[in-house]
Design a protein around this motif. Structure first.
Motif, PDB file in Angstrom:
ATOM      1  N   UNK A   1     -10.563  -8.704  24.138  1.00 19.42           N
ATOM      2  CA  UNK A   1     -10.368  -7.259  24.262  1.00 19.42           C
ATOM      3  C   UNK A   1     -10.768  -6.595  22.934  1.00 19.42           C
ATOM      4  N   UNK A   2     -11.611  -5.534  22.968  1.00 24.50           N
ATOM      5  CA  UNK A   2     -12.016  -4.858  21.713  1.00 24.50           C
ATOM      6  C   UNK A   2     -10.818  -4.341  20.907  1.00 24.50           C
ATOM      7  N   UNK A   3      -9.681  -4.097  21.597  1.00 23.92           N
ATOM      8  CA  UNK A   3      -8.491  -3.584  20.886  1.00 23.92           C
ATOM      9  C   UNK A   3      -7.987  -4.566  19.832  1.00 23.92           C
ATOM     10  N   UNK A   4      -8.260  -5.860  20.073  1.00 29.04           N
ATOM     11  CA  UNK A   4      -7.816  -6.893  19.132  1.00 29.04           C
ATOM     12  C   UNK A   4      -8.449  -6.667  17.761  1.00 29.04           C
ATOM     13  N   UNK A   5      -9.769  -6.445  17.776  1.00 25.03           N
ATOM     14  CA  UNK A   5     -10.471  -6.218  16.505  1.00 25.03           C
ATOM     15  C   UNK A   5     -10.047  -4.878  15.906  1.00 25.03           C
ATOM     16  N   UNK A   6      -9.910  -3.879  16.765  1.00 20.96           N
ATOM     17  CA  UNK A   6      -9.515  -2.542  16.263  1.00 20.96           C
ATOM     18  C   UNK A   6      -8.160  -2.600  15.554  1.00 20.96           C
ATOM     19  N   UNK A   7      -7.206  -3.340  16.145  1.00 22.39           N
ATOM     20  CA  UNK A   7      -5.880  -3.428  15.540  1.00 22.39           C
ATOM     21  C   UNK A   7      -5.937  -4.190  14.217  1.00 22.39           C
ATOM     22  N   UNK A   8      -6.731  -5.261  14.191  1.00 28.32           N
ATOM     23  CA  UNK A   8      -6.862  -6.019  12.944  1.00 28.32           C
ATOM     24  C   UNK A   8      -7.470  -5.150  11.851  1.00 28.32           C
ATOM     25  N   UNK A   9      -8.439  -4.305  12.230  1.00 25.57           N
ATOM     26  CA  UNK A   9      -9.055  -3.396  11.251  1.00 25.57           C
ATOM     27  C   UNK A   9      -7.994  -2.411  10.735  1.00 25.57           C
ATOM     28  N   UNK A  10      -7.164  -1.907  11.652  1.00 26.99           N
ATOM     29  CA  UNK A  10      -6.100  -0.977  11.227  1.00 26.99           C
ATOM     30  C   UNK A  10      -5.121  -1.671  10.279  1.00 26.99           C
ATOM     31  N   UNK A  11      -4.812  -2.940  10.586  1.00 25.92           N
ATOM     32  CA  UNK A  11      -3.872  -3.678   9.718  1.00 25.92           C
ATOM     33  C   UNK A  11      -4.457  -3.904   8.329  1.00 25.92           C
ATOM     34  N   UNK A  12      -5.752  -4.243   8.278  1.00 22.17           N
ATOM     35  CA  UNK A  12      -6.392  -4.462   6.964  1.00 22.17           C
ATOM     36  C   UNK A  12      -6.431  -3.140   6.187  1.00 22.17           C
ATOM     37  N   UNK A  13      -6.669  -2.051   6.910  1.00 14.78           N
ATOM     38  CA  UNK A  13      -6.755  -0.737   6.246  1.00 14.78           C
ATOM     39  C   UNK A  13      -5.441  -0.328   5.587  1.00 14.78           C
ATOM     40  N   UNK A  14      -4.343  -1.012   5.925  1.00 16.63           N
ATOM     41  CA  UNK A  14      -3.052  -0.728   5.269  1.00 16.63           C
ATOM     42  C   UNK A  14      -3.141  -0.939   3.754  1.00 16.63           C
ATOM     43  N   UNK A  15      -4.013  -1.880   3.371  1.00 13.14           N
ATOM     44  CA  UNK A  15      -4.192  -2.151   1.931  1.00 13.14           C
ATOM     45  C   UNK A  15      -4.701  -0.880   1.241  1.00 13.14           C
ATOM     46  N   UNK A  16      -5.646  -0.200   1.880  1.00 17.68           N
ATOM     47  CA  UNK A  16      -6.187   1.037   1.286  1.00 17.68           C
ATOM     48  C   UNK A  16      -5.109   2.115   1.247  1.00 17.68           C
ATOM     49  N   UNK A  17      -4.279   2.141   2.297  1.00 14.75           N
ATOM     50  CA  UNK A  17      -3.200   3.139   2.318  1.00 14.75           C
ATOM     51  C   UNK A  17      -2.253   2.933   1.137  1.00 14.75           C
ATOM     52  N   UNK A  18      -1.963   1.646   0.844  1.00 11.83           N
ATOM     53  CA  UNK A  18      -1.059   1.360  -0.290  1.00 11.83           C
ATOM     54  C   UNK A  18      -1.676   1.878  -1.585  1.00 11.83           C
ATOM     55  N   UNK A  19      -2.972   1.603  -1.769  1.00 12.62           N
ATOM     56  CA  UNK A  19      -3.639   2.006  -3.018  1.00 12.62           C
ATOM     57  C   UNK A  19      -3.684   3.529  -3.133  1.00 12.62           C
ATOM     58  N   UNK A  20      -4.006   4.202  -2.036  1.00 17.71           N
ATOM     59  CA  UNK A  20      -4.126   5.663  -2.120  1.00 17.71           C
ATOM     60  C   UNK A  20      -2.750   6.343  -2.171  1.00 17.71           C
ATOM     61  N   UNK A  21      -1.813   5.849  -1.378  1.00 18.32           N
ATOM     62  CA  UNK A  21      -0.471   6.464  -1.372  1.00 18.32           C
ATOM     63  C   UNK A  21       0.173   6.393  -2.757  1.00 18.32           C
ATOM     64  N   UNK A  22       0.020   5.238  -3.385  1.00 13.89           N
ATOM     65  CA  UNK A  22       0.651   5.056  -4.702  1.00 13.89           C
ATOM     66  C   UNK A  22      -0.309   5.393  -5.843  1.00 13.89           C
ATOM     67  N   UNK A  23      -1.516   5.806  -5.481  1.00 13.93           N
ATOM     68  CA  UNK A  23      -2.531   6.186  -6.483  1.00 13.93           C
ATOM     69  C   UNK A  23      -2.685   5.107  -7.554  1.00 13.93           C
ATOM     70  N   UNK A  24      -2.848   3.871  -7.123  1.00 14.20           N
ATOM     71  CA  UNK A  24      -2.880   2.750  -8.073  1.00 14.20           C
ATOM     72  C   UNK A  24      -4.153   2.713  -8.902  1.00 14.20           C
ATOM     73  N   UNK A  25      -5.153   3.503  -8.501  1.00 11.17           N
ATOM     74  CA  UNK A  25      -6.410   3.474  -9.267  1.00 11.17           C
ATOM     75  C   UNK A  25      -6.436   4.539 -10.356  1.00 11.17           C
ATOM     76  N   UNK A  26      -5.386   5.344 -10.443  1.00 12.08           N
ATOM     77  CA  UNK A  26      -5.408   6.434 -11.433  1.00 12.08           C
ATOM     78  C   UNK A  26      -5.527   5.868 -12.848  1.00 12.08           C
ATOM     79  N   UNK A  27      -6.218   6.630 -13.687  1.00  9.24           N
ATOM     80  CA  UNK A  27      -6.407   6.141 -15.056  1.00  9.24           C
ATOM     81  C   UNK A  27      -5.474   6.804 -16.045  1.00  9.24           C
ATOM     82  N   UNK A  28      -4.982   8.000 -15.700  1.00 12.96           N
ATOM     83  CA  UNK A  28      -4.107   8.665 -16.659  1.00 12.96           C
ATOM     84  C   UNK A  28      -2.826   7.848 -16.871  1.00 12.96           C
ATOM     85  N   UNK A  29      -2.373   7.799 -18.101  1.00 11.42           N
ATOM     86  CA  UNK A  29      -1.215   6.956 -18.434  1.00 11.42           C
ATOM     87  C   UNK A  29       0.084   7.756 -18.416  1.00 11.42           C
ATOM     88  N   UNK A  30       0.001   9.005 -18.005  1.00  6.96           N
ATOM     89  CA  UNK A  30       1.212   9.839 -18.040  1.00  6.96           C
ATOM     90  C   UNK A  30       1.716  10.060 -16.627  1.00  6.96           C
TER      91      UNK A  30
END
Lengths: 187, 307
Positions: free
Chosen positions: B278-307
């Motif tokens: 079922x194509x939904x299987x791959x779609x769900x796995x893609x959504x699960x992997x995308x959680x990693x990006x959500x963590x980085x963006x939600x917590x702004x882990x790539x920011x460079x400012x130290x303040x």
């Protein structure tokens, strides 16, 4: 007998209040020391930034000399147990920070300075030091709040006035200075 | 690759190369499932027959256990096919965005989370789905863990209780620090008093009352804890911890990294459909992997400012 027990309970209660006040005072002094450690880092960094800036900002004598003057004032010795002197010390450091913010703002008009690798690195380091100062300030203000509450609220206020413990001043930033410094805004 | 580019690459994953393989595996799964149903039916019938002929005797108990055991063995065959599909699909999906996938991570990866006390104590663990790599130059490791506590009642009967199911994640953090700061769930005044004994460092009292209501912070360095937990970062953590999928968040800063134990509902990377093709299987796995990006963006882990 009951009188003696009552007296002992009161003595114990007074001692607990006394010990708590001393603990809070020492905690505030420790927090003040941690601010000084971070302020010293800024104090040591400022001459490096001035040295680089002087090469390009020779028409900005007023801005540069203000930083030098405030750096000198902010490094003066003070009595940590004297709230007045602590207040003056913290105010002098606020003035130094303002002078530095002004220097970075004016530096925007000098593209050659902005592109200098050494200036970029110095500013990154400055930004990190400011982050530590801000953290130390929050720690200090938290300790001062606890001490202030104990000194002003009865019954510990009575003990505090007897042994001469006074509340210490907060280290507050002006609203404009609270904004985080982003190196990319300047460089 | 930026996060936007990684997301785009992930969503444009060409699954056509997997169609034949997934069709094959789906057929295997169907066969295994039919066999499993057959075994359940036969063994159930046997147990029922014994009850009818012998009545409720000890032999029924024995036959019942036997039926469950045999059914379980055949159910494992169904699960093995699903695992095989995951083992083929997930590495390809991760490879698409330059990440590495390991179906069975080594046991030692959980040790640091254990030492930092951001996961509950447990007796049994199941670790799977480890993804490692970089997101915008931020190194990270993620794995899924299920932790089980085994207890015995007064009669010596064993019971299992899942105490944690979710992600264990480690990201490089953009600030320099040397101490240890641990942020755990707030257990109210009395609870914090007792749980505080086992924690390293002193309690850190922060000025954000909403953050204080949800978390309890201990650190080896009071100033450093505040350097890491700026008002903005506390706000981000609060927002992140309230996302619908997240049941509980506990985290720690140590050796230049941020460690997060994210308790969440359901099993990740298992697909959104029972059918393997079922194509939904791959779609769900893609959504699960995308959680990693959500963590980085939600917590702004790539920011460079130290303040």
């Amino acid at each position: 007998m009951a009188f003696l027990i009552g007296l002992a309970v009161i003595a114990l209660f007074v001692y607990i209040l006394y010990a708590r006040l001393i603990k809070l005072k020492n905690s505030a002094l420790e927090a003040l020391s941690s601010i000084d450690v971070q302020l010293k880092k800024r104090h040591d960094l400022v001459p490096n930034i001035l040295k680089i800036a002087k090469k390009f900002m020779d028409h900005e004598e007023g801005v540069l000399s203000k930083v030098t003057q405030m750096r000198s004032i902010s490094a003066s010795d003070y009595d940590k147990n004297n709230p007045e002197e602590v207040s003056q010390h913290l105010e002098a450091n606020k003035q130094l920070q303002s002078a530095m913010m002004n220097l970075f703002a004016v530096a925007e008009n000098y593209p050659d300075l902005k592109s200098q690798e050494t200036m970029v690195r110095a500013q990154e380091t400055y930004e990190e030091v400011e982050g530590h100062i801000s953290a130390a300030r929050r720690f200090y203000n938290s300790s001062v709040t606890d001490l202030k509450n104990a000194v002003e609220i009865f019954p510990s206020s009575a003990i505090a006035s007897m042994i001469g413990i006074k509340a210490m001043p907060f280290f507050e930033m002006d609203e404009a200075e609270r904004k985080p410094i982003d190196a990319s805004d300047y460089m | 690759m930026t996060i936007a580019e990684m997301r785009e690459a992930l969503h444009s994953f060409d699954s056509s190369g997997f169609s034949a393989l997934l069709d094959d595996l789906e057929q295997k799964r169907k066969d295994a499932f039919k066999l499993f149903l057959g075994v359940v039916f036969v063994s159930g019938f046997v147990v029922f027959f014994i009850i009818l002929t012998q009545g409720m005797t000890d032999i029924v108990k024995f036959a019942g256990f036997g039926a469950v055991f045999i059914s379980f063995i055949f159910y494992r065959r169904v699960m093995a096919v699903r695992k095989e599909a995951k083992g083929k699909l997930m590495p390809a999906l991760c490879d698409q965005i330059g990440l590495e996938y390991f179906l069975n991570p080594p046991d030692y990866v959980i040790r640091e989370f254990d030492q930092l006390s951001i996961i509950p104590s447990y007796d049994e663990k199941t670790l799977e789905d480890q993804i490692t790599g970089k997101v915008e130059e931020i190194d990270f490791e993620l794995l899924e863990a299920k932790l089980v506590k085994v207890t015995r009642d007064s009669k010596g009967r064993r019971s299992k209780n899942t105490v944690f199911r979710g992600f264990l994640v480690k990201f490089d953090f953009h600030k320099n620090f040397s101490g240890e700061t641990i942020i755990t769930k707030d257990h109210t005044f009395i609870g914090n008093f007792f749980t505080g004994f086992g924690k390293n460092g002193d309690r850190v009292k922060l000025e954000d009352s909403r953050f204080e209501d949800e978390f309890e912070v201990h650190s080896s360095d009071q100033v450093e804890a505040r350097y890491l937990l700026t008002p903005t970062f506390m706000e981000r953590l609060l927002h992140f911890s309230r996302l619908p999928n997240i049941q509980q968040l506990q985290l720690a800063f140590k050796n230049g990294s941020i460690y997060m134990a994210i308790k969440r509902r359901g099993n990740a990377f298992e697909g959104g459909s029972f059918n393997l093709n079922d194509p939904k299987l791959i779609e769900q796995n893609i959504r699960d992997i995308a959680l990693i990006f959500d963590m980085v963006t939600e917590l702004n882990l790539t920011q460079e400012t130290k303040i």
